[in-house]
Motif scaffolding. Structure first.
Motif, PDB file in Angstrom:
ATOM      1  N   ILE A 498     -19.194 -14.918  26.899  1.00  0.00           N
ATOM      2  CA  ILE A 498     -18.578 -14.839  25.721  1.00  0.00           C
ATOM      3  C   ILE A 498     -18.421 -16.560  25.365  1.00  0.00           C
ATOM      4  CG2 ILE A 498     -16.213 -14.694  24.634  1.00  0.00           C
ATOM      5  CD1 ILE A 498     -16.113 -12.035  26.094  1.00  0.00           C
ATOM      6  N   ALA A 500     -16.928 -20.127  24.280  1.00  0.00           N
ATOM      7  CA  ALA A 500     -15.404 -20.172  24.514  1.00  0.00           C
ATOM      8  C   ALA A 500     -15.340 -21.096  23.136  1.00  0.00           C
ATOM      9  CB  ALA A 500     -15.197 -21.234  25.480  1.00  0.00           C
ATOM     10  N   GLY A 530     -15.227 -16.642  28.603  1.00  0.00           N
ATOM     11  CA  GLY A 530     -14.897 -17.379  27.404  1.00  0.00           C
ATOM     12  C   GLY A 530     -13.493 -18.543  27.699  1.00  0.00           C
ATOM     13  N   PRO A 547     -11.324 -17.835  24.473  1.00  0.00           N
ATOM     14  CA  PRO A 547     -12.071 -17.087  23.824  1.00  0.00           C
ATOM     15  C   PRO A 547     -11.445 -16.988  22.184  1.00  0.00           C
ATOM     16  CG  PRO A 547     -11.293 -15.979  25.755  1.00  0.00           C
ATOM     17  CD  PRO A 547     -10.827 -17.086  25.877  1.00  0.00           C
TER      18      PRO A 547
END
Ligand SMILES: Nc1ncnc2c1ncn2[C@@H]1O[C@H](COP(=O)(O)OP(=O)(O)OP(=O)(O)O)[C@@H](O)[C@H]1O
Ligand SMILES: [Mg+2]
Length: 639
Positions: A498, A500, A530, A547
């Motif tokens: 994911i 960041a 993330g 995230p």
């Protein structure tokens, strides 16, 4: 037939007995640290390698041992601390059973070096499998050094039971912290594989707590202190805003010995009642000192359970004292101590609160908050039956923890889900009688039950009501979101990470040494999910990015909650570290009940939910939605 009973050889008997005392490296840490304290040391150093599996060494500057004592110390039932059974009830030392060193020597290779101040030379002993290999004079500093190497080298089955290095290190840190907290006037250090984790200078109890649990507690501790003829209690509790979602930093010491007591824990919890959310746990480090004759400490080999002569008095005393302390700090002005009449005569409890303190408390804004019904912090007078039924209360407290994810396995369905299905099956199994059909139809693996353009509305800021072709459904917004996040994180953990979102203003995070070690360990996985977290000096980190779902300003809390949540799962062996992390994150980031949602947001959530591989339950097995079908509704109206 020949007789068949034989005496076991000593070393085997010792190995068996050792099982009670030495279960893991952390048990040896506890025993060796306690021996150092008992020897009057003012400086104690702990060195571990390979999570204590390869080495646990404790070096102290205590009184040391003579040549004969050094040899004797490894015999079972050999102790300098008691002479007869009566001594048990006057005990002021940590040890008394005379079996710790014998147990360690039965299951590891041990090297001891010890010298008394009055001796010219010291003694060196090497012992393994309960057999002395070497004993010779040696040049040594005053005090004792004991190194336990290769724990369970001769009991491979036990060695295999040891957990991962991370888990064993945690246990060691826990034991170290308990001893370090109870003796703030002794210097302690802990080095792990060459890295210094703790370096605790001598100081006050408060300084020690802050050193160990983290600087964030510095201004957030409330002193607790009461003295009576029967017992003394002192220490610190955290202000209510330090309460955490998991039982973590809660310590009771009786005559300086760390003990576990659900009963006394309840006493503290009830003093905090109404001041903290039901599912959170306040920090406390409380010392109870009383005449050893009022205690039995020999009820468990690890001595972490004790029996009080009169447990009720101690309960009432702890509860009242903590309330009193909170009141004095104007945290609560309610002073209604509801006590067992037996202890009304105790000094401290009768001690009147001085007028000024009372007046000051009454005129404070806080008092107004606390004393008016309907205010967030209103404190109900204590329930009179509480003392008698503490057990029920405790269980109730425990069951309130349902807001945290349950720990059931993920093998498809949890018990909860299973029993729900069972119930449905039973109700479904129509036996011809005219009972109503099940109240809710559960439809596993349903796909896209809700039309993309359906009109949705929110109920009690908790549920989404959605029409379906067959009736309508109630979607639990938090549980649904948890499922969505869980699948998203699970995919990210194994595949594409994911992205960041870099924070404009990176936040620093100061943690306790134990939490810092944990975060370090999770860093790579968190990165994949993330989070951009970088070390920043001793036990501090900078959160460079999170995230996209974590709102700015919440990064710090998010990480703190995450660590708490992770610890909550960490005793569960079924799950891998990554699974625990994913579950923790999903739980922690899911929108909570009470959050208002726009139509767009509800649509987004519903669509995302039905895109999930398994939309109907959370990873922990709670249903995410319940569908009510038309024919059932019709029957309810007796049509
Ligand atoms: N670090 C030390 N410095 C000085 N003497 C020690 C040290 N460690 C152990 N001893 C001596 O060795 C004896 C045996 O230690 P051991 O830990 O096996 O038993 P204990 O502490 O008496 O009781 P327990 O089994 O409850 O810990 C102690 O009673 C003490 O006299
Ligand atoms: Mg001992």
């Amino acid at each position: 037939m020949a007789d068949i009973i034989q005496l076991l050889p000593d070393n085997i008997a010792n190995q068996i007995a050792a099982g009670e005392v030495i279960q893991r490296p952390a048990s040896a840490v506890k025993e060796l640290l306690e021996n150092a304290v008992d020897a009057g040391a003012t400086e104690v150093k702990l060195i571990i390698q390979d999570a204590g599996k390869a080495l646990v060494q404790v070096i102290d500057n205590g009184k040391g041992m003579s040549e004969t004592d050094a040899r004797m110390s490894f015999e079972r039932h050999a102790t300098s601390k008691i002479r007869n059974i009566d001594d048990l009830f006057h005990i002021r030392t940590m040890g008394f059973r005379g079996e710790a060193l014998a147990s360690i020597a039965a299951v590891a290779q041990v090297e001891l070096k010890s010298k008394r101040a009055e001796d010219e030379t010291g003694t060196y002993i090497e012992i393994e499998n309960s057999l002395v290999k070497t004993q010779e004079p040696v040049a040594a500093a005053n005090g004792t050094s004991i190194a336990m190497k290769n724990l369970f080298f001769n009991v491979p089955a036990r060695r295999n039971f040891l957990k991962s290095n991370a888990a064993e290190t945690r246990h060691i840190i826990d034991e170290f912290i308990r001893v370090a907290l109870s003796f703030p006037n002794i210097f302690f250090s802990l080095a792990n594989g060459g890295q210094q984790i703790f370096h605790l200078e001598k100081g006050s109890l408060k300084q020690r707590i802050v050193q160990v649990l983290g600087p964030q507690y510095n201004a957030r501790l409330v002193a607790v202190q009461e003295k009576t003829d029967y017992l003394n209690i002192y220490g610190f509790v955290g202000k209510p805003d330090t309460a955490k979602k998991t039982r973590g930093d809660q310590y009771f010491f009786v005559n300086n010995r760390f003990i576990r007591s659900a009963y006394l824990n309840h006493a503290v919890m009830s003093a905090f009642k109404e001041m903290i959310p039901a599912d959170s746990f306040p920090l406390y480090t409380l010392f109870i000192d009383l005449d050893p004759a009022q205690l039995d400490i020999n009820v468990h080999p690890t001595k972490q359970e004790i029996k009080f002569e009169d447990e009720k008095i101690v309960y009432a005393f702890v509860q009242a004292t903590v309330k009193h302390a909170l009141a004095q700090f104007s945290i609560t002005p309610t002073l209604e101590f509801d006590l067992d009449p037996n202890i009304q005569s105790l000094d401290a409890l009768n001690k009147p609160f001085t007028e000024d303190v009372q007046d000051a408390a009454r005129s404070s804004d806080l008092y107004k908050d606390f004393s008016q019904k309907g205010q967030a912090h209103f404190i109900q007078p204590t329930d009179k039956t509480e003392l008698r039924h503490w057990k029920d209360f405790f269980e109730k407290d425990g069951s309130q923890s349902t807001t945290r994810p349950p720990l059931e396995g993920d093998e498809g369905r949890s018990e909860k889900f299973e029993s729900l299905l069972d119930q449905l099956k039973k109700q479904d199994g129509s036996d011809g009688s005219n009972t109503l059909p099940p109240a809710h139809q559960y439809t596993p693996f349903a796909k896209q039950l809700v039309d993309d353009n359906a009109l949705l509305f929110q109920l009690h800021s908790t549920y989404i009501v959605a029409p379906t072709a067959r009736g309508f459904m109630l979607i639990h917004q938090q549980l649904a979101h948890e499922r969505i996040l869980y699948e998203r994180f699970a995919a990210a953990a194994t595949g594409k990470s994911i992205a960041a979102q870099r924070s404009l203003f990176p936040v620093t995070l100061q943690l306790s040494a134990a939490d810092a070690a944990l975060l370090q360990e999770l860093a790579t996985d968190l990165n994949q999910l993330g989070y951009l977290i970088e070390p920043f000096g001793a036990n501090a980190f900078v959160i460079q990015g999170t995230p996209a779902d974590v709102s700015a300003g919440n990064e710090k809390l998010a990480i703190e909650n995450l660590l708490e949540q992770f610890k909550h799962f960490s005793s569960d062996l079924k799950f891998s570290r990554r699974e625990k992390l994913i579950r923790s994150l999903a739980w922690q980031q899911a929108i909570k009940p009470g959050t208002g949602l726009s139509l767009e947001e509800m649509r987004g959530l519903t669509t995302d939910l039905f895109k999930c591989a398994q939309p109907n339950i959370t990873a922990s097995g709670n249903p995410t939605y319940i569908e009510f079908k038309k024919d059932y509704l019709e029957q309810l109206f007796k049509r």
